[in-house]
Scaffold this active site. Structure first.
Site, short mmCIF file in Angstrom:
data_model
loop_
_atom_site.label_atom_id
_atom_site.label_comp_id
_atom_site.label_asym_id
_atom_site.label_seq_id
_atom_site.Cartn_x
_atom_site.Cartn_y
_atom_site.Cartn_z
N GLU A 194 0.83 -1.20 0.00
CA GLU A 194 0.00 0.00 0.00
C GLU A 194 0.87 1.26 0.00
OE1 GLU A 194 -3.85 1.54 2.66
OE2 GLU A 194 -2.49 0.02 3.45
N CYS B 97 -5.87 -3.51 2.09
CA CYS B 97 -5.60 -3.58 3.53
C CYS B 97 -6.85 -3.69 4.40
CB CYS B 97 -4.76 -2.36 3.96
SG CYS B 97 -3.99 -2.56 5.59
N PRO C 80 22.52 3.93 28.59
CA PRO C 80 22.76 3.85 30.04
C PRO C 80 22.36 2.44 30.52
CG PRO C 80 21.54 5.85 29.47
CD PRO C 80 21.51 4.96 28.27
N LEU C 81 23.34 1.64 30.88
CA LEU C 81 23.11 0.24 31.23
C LEU C 81 23.21 0.08 32.74
CD1 LEU C 81 22.69 -2.70 30.30
CD2 LEU C 81 25.17 -2.88 30.00
N SER C 82 22.07 -0.14 33.39
CA SER C 82 22.02 -0.18 34.85
C SER C 82 22.28 -1.56 35.42
CB SER C 82 20.65 0.30 35.33
OG SER C 82 19.65 -0.64 34.98
N GLY C 83 22.21 -2.58 34.57
CA GLY C 83 22.29 -3.95 35.07
C GLY C 83 20.93 -4.51 35.44
N GLY C 84 19.86 -3.73 35.20
CA GLY C 84 18.50 -4.20 35.45
C GLY C 84 17.89 -4.81 34.20
N ALA C 85 16.65 -5.27 34.34
CA ALA C 85 16.02 -6.04 33.25
C ALA C 85 15.76 -5.20 32.01
CB ALA C 85 14.71 -6.64 33.76
N ASP C 86 15.30 -3.95 32.19
CA ASP C 86 14.90 -3.16 31.02
C ASP C 86 16.08 -2.73 30.17
OD1 ASP C 86 12.26 -3.39 31.87
OD2 ASP C 86 12.34 -1.55 33.04
N SER C 87 17.07 -2.11 30.79
CA SER C 87 18.24 -1.67 30.01
C SER C 87 19.01 -2.87 29.47
CB SER C 87 19.15 -0.78 30.85
OG SER C 87 19.66 -1.46 31.97
#
Length: 727
Positions: free
Chosen positions: A44, A174, A354-361
């Site tokens: 399309e 579509c 910015p890598l925090s060491g948590g799940a999201d980053s």
């Protein structure tokens, strides 16, 4: 037998880049012709790109579309092949979203879209008019330059089909497929055997099955060859168009393209027998009866044959097992491909996270790592365009190019752990280990000096120095200290992204990646202008639960084993001091679990529930373990937090769209951002119902206090703070 070879395609178009789009269209036609196809079907609005949005209101966009079509028709691209090409067309004073059917350097007919997509991320009624004249084809006068170039003054315009000598072909655009009475039903009763569906469908987790079931259903009971074409890639916005162009014959998929790919062009071929369609229709008595008195649809006669007779040199395409990706694979490949398109088209030299060491980053880091793996794999497969882009972005010289994903990551990906006195050694170690596995250029930075300088400045101005709550400070002090840390990280991230390439003698700049998830956005569990503020965010529309499942998958399938430990760790912002008797945890701060947040999000958006109807639904869902009063308290707490923090959605970083309950304010979830967060009328009605259900009287005062997780929660005025840690 009437044998027909058809080609459909995934095209990675870029809105308003006519050179790129025209090149892809031409190459897809050439590939189709080289394979012997006599029908080439494109997505399309492929000439302009689907995501032009308000650029569709500009006459330049329409005129450039005609100029591109003219170039196609003046060459030999349409010789001996029926090409369905998507572009906007103005007739009179109305603008239409059209499929232009071209054959042998002529335009056979122009088919305007009759039912426009106008929900979710789609706003087609803002730019186009729906064609309403189903009973006729009108005579459309072609623009003068086109008419002169192809020696054709006019063309049939409207709802109808092309009747060739040996078959009939029609377009269905579509959204029309998903309407209560789709056009293909009536067209099939008029003898149309081949349907061309041009689409601009974007990726959404677990959505592909819905789309494929619609194609299968379109031909299962009425027969036919259904050819679907879609865009694939990021064409300039939040959406990733997820390809999966396919061919379905009598309810069975016989050809399927990729859902996620770095390729600019993918042509999907199928060879079908149209006699199989006629045979199925002839065997269905109800089809015969309805066809005998069906309303006649207008047609355009094309005095050519498309089919070939029986030949042992031609083999038929057989039914395939449909290829579905798991949600974890979708999270890896969809955002990974989206990031690559954004990177190569933005002029940037890489990413900074910015890598925090948590799940999201860590999820974002793993997705970038997956992107690097896909790039190297595609280069190994011989894709010269991916290779050229990678050489340019990675600043390779002397004929070198990426052969190892970790080495490529080192060139284009910075990760930064921005620690403070509140950060633990565990998260610092996890961030470093993951960076090593991916291959990013990793930095450990302490922000304590900057925090201290700001607090000293505040003390100089006011004579006061705030303290954390665990050290005797108030809620206001505690919140302010957390926000200082969060916002410093945002400023530092953008500074490093702009200056680190220069410091390392690299060209260009880096894009800052955000990492807040959809549940945090919905709840407002983020600081306005913290590390959630970035250039783009590949996980901003993905739930915490899905991200944790992705981490478990990526630890094995992407080879980043440290992700298993990261996933197992309890989520924490690490913005408050760690004490022997206190450790900050996300779900405690929020007053709700991530699982509950997903439930609230789906009820609010997908099922369109306000406070009262959400309470009633959750009484059924949670009634076996919670009383109506407890359910009411949870619903009230959610809506208070949601409404207090809704203003943050107005500045949310542009995020990859993946989830149907995304609170993204710019396109998908359009609501006010200043609420009466007490919800007095709604909560009063809820209290009355609770009293009726269990006889317990619920206090309802000016502050509308309620008890959540054993803590008395009051209302904070909207805009009075940026709660990262609860209210």
């Amino acid at each position: 037998m009437r044998l027909l070879k058809v080609a459909t395609c995934n095209l990675n178009q870029w809105a308003m880049d006519f050179d790129c789009n025209l090149k892809n269209i031409k190459q897809s036609i050439n590939l189709a012709k080289q394979a012997g196809a006599v029908i080439r079907h494109g997505p399309e609005l492929e000439i302009t790109g689907y995501g032009c949005e308000d650029h569709f209101l500009e006459l330049d966009t329409i005129n450039h579309g005609w100029e591109c079509l003219k170039e196609i028709l003046e060459g030999d691209w349409t010789d001996g092949i029926l090409c369905s090409i998507g572009m906007p067309v103005i007739i009179g004073s109305e603008r239409y979203n059209c499929q232009v059917l071209c054959f042998n350097r002529k335009i056979i007919m122009i088919r305007p879209k009759m039912w426009l997509a106008n929900d979710g991320n789609y706003r087609e009624l803002r730019w186009f008019t729906a064609w309403k004249h189903k009973d006729q084809l009108v005579d459309f006068q072609l623009p003068c330059e086109i008419a002169e170039a192809i020696s054709q003054k006019s063309v049939p315009f409207g709802y109808g089909y092309a009747q060739f000598l040996d078959t009939a072909v029609a377009a269905e655009v579509c959204e029309e497929l998903f309407t209560p009475i789709p056009p293909h039903a009536e067209l099939a009763l008029n003898g149309v055997e081949v349907f061309l569906n041009a689409s601009g469908s974007h990726h959404q987790l677990r959505k592909l099955d819905v789309r494929l079931r619609a194609f299968i259903g379109a031909t299962h009971t009425r027969g036919g060859v259904y050819i679907y074409s879609n865009h694939q890639g990021c064409d300039g916005g939040r959406l990733y168009y997820d390809g999966c162009s396919c061919v379905v014959v009598n309810g069975e998929v016989v050809a399927q393209g990729s859902q996620f790919s770095l390729k600019d062009i993918e042509v999907v071929l199928a060879q079908v027998d149209l006699d199989a369609v006629a045979s199925l229709r002839g065997s269905i008595s109800s089809f015969q009866e309805q066809a005998s008195y069906n309303n006649t649809v207008s047609s355009v006669l094309v005095p050519y044959k498309l089919c070939q007779p029986f030949s042992m040199q031609m083999s038929l395409s057989s039914p395939l097992k449909i290829n579905y990706h798991s949600p974890e694979e979708e999270i890896a490949f969809g955002p990974g491909c989206w990031l690559w398109d954004y990177l190569r088209r933005s002029g940037a030299s890489g990413f900074l996270l910015p890598l925090s060491g948590g799940a999201d980053s860590s999820s974002v880091a793993a997705i970038v790592g997956c992107m690097c793996q896909l790039v190297v794999k595609e280069i190994d497969n011989g894709d010269e365009q991916v290779k050229a882009d990678a050489i340019r972005i990675g600043n390779y010289t002397d004929g070198q190019f990426p052969t190892d994903s970790k080495e490529f990551s080192k060139r284009i990906f910075y990760t930064v752990f921005m620690g403070s006195e509140n950060s633990s050694e565990d998260t610092k170690k996890r961030a470093r280990e993951l960076a090593d596995e991916i291959g990013s250029w990793h930095l450990d930075v302490s922000i304590d000096g900057v925090v201290s300088a700001l607090l000293s400045l505040f003390q100089t101005l006011t004579g006061k120095r705030p303290c954390y709550k665990v050290d005797g400070g108030s809620n206001i002090e505690n919140l302010g200290l957390q926000n200082i840390q969060a916002r410093i990280r945002m400023v530092l991230a953008f500074m490093l992204a702009s200056l680190l390439p220069w410091a390392h003698s690299k060209p260009g700049f880096y894009l800052v990646l955000g990492s807040s998830n959809v549940d945090e956005g919905l709840r407002g569990y983020l600081t306005k202008y913290d590390c959630s503020s970035a250039d783009i965010n590949p996980v901003g529309s993905i739930s915490k639960q899905d991200l944790r499942a992705f981490l478990r998958w990526a630890a094995i399938h992407l080879g980043y084993s440290s992700l298993a430990e990261i996933e197992a760790a309890p989520p924490t912002a690490e913005l408050e001091p760690i004490r022997s008797n206190y450790s900050q945890l996300d779900e405690v701060d929020m007053g709700m679990t991530y699982e509950e947040l997903s439930v609230y999000g789906r009820l609010r958006k997908i099922f369109r529930c306000g406070p009262m109807s959400m309470f009633q639904n959750l009484c059924y869902r949670w009634g076996s373990r919670l009383s109506p009063l407890e359910v009411a308290d949870k619903v009230k707490h959610f809506f208070k937090c949601y409404s207090i923090n809704r203003h943050k959605m107005t500045v949310l970083t542009p995020s990859y769209h993946a989830e149907s309950y995304s609170p993204e304010d710019n396109r998908f979830d359009l609501r006010q951002f200043l609420y009466n967060s007490r919800w007095p009328f709604q909560f009063r009605k809820m209290d009355e119902l609770v009293k009726e259900l269990d006889g317990n009287e619920v206090a309802f005062g000016e502050t509308s206090k309620s008890r959540v997780n054993g803590v008395e929660m009051g209302v904070v005025a909207a805009g009075s703070g940026d709660p990262k840690s609860g209210l």
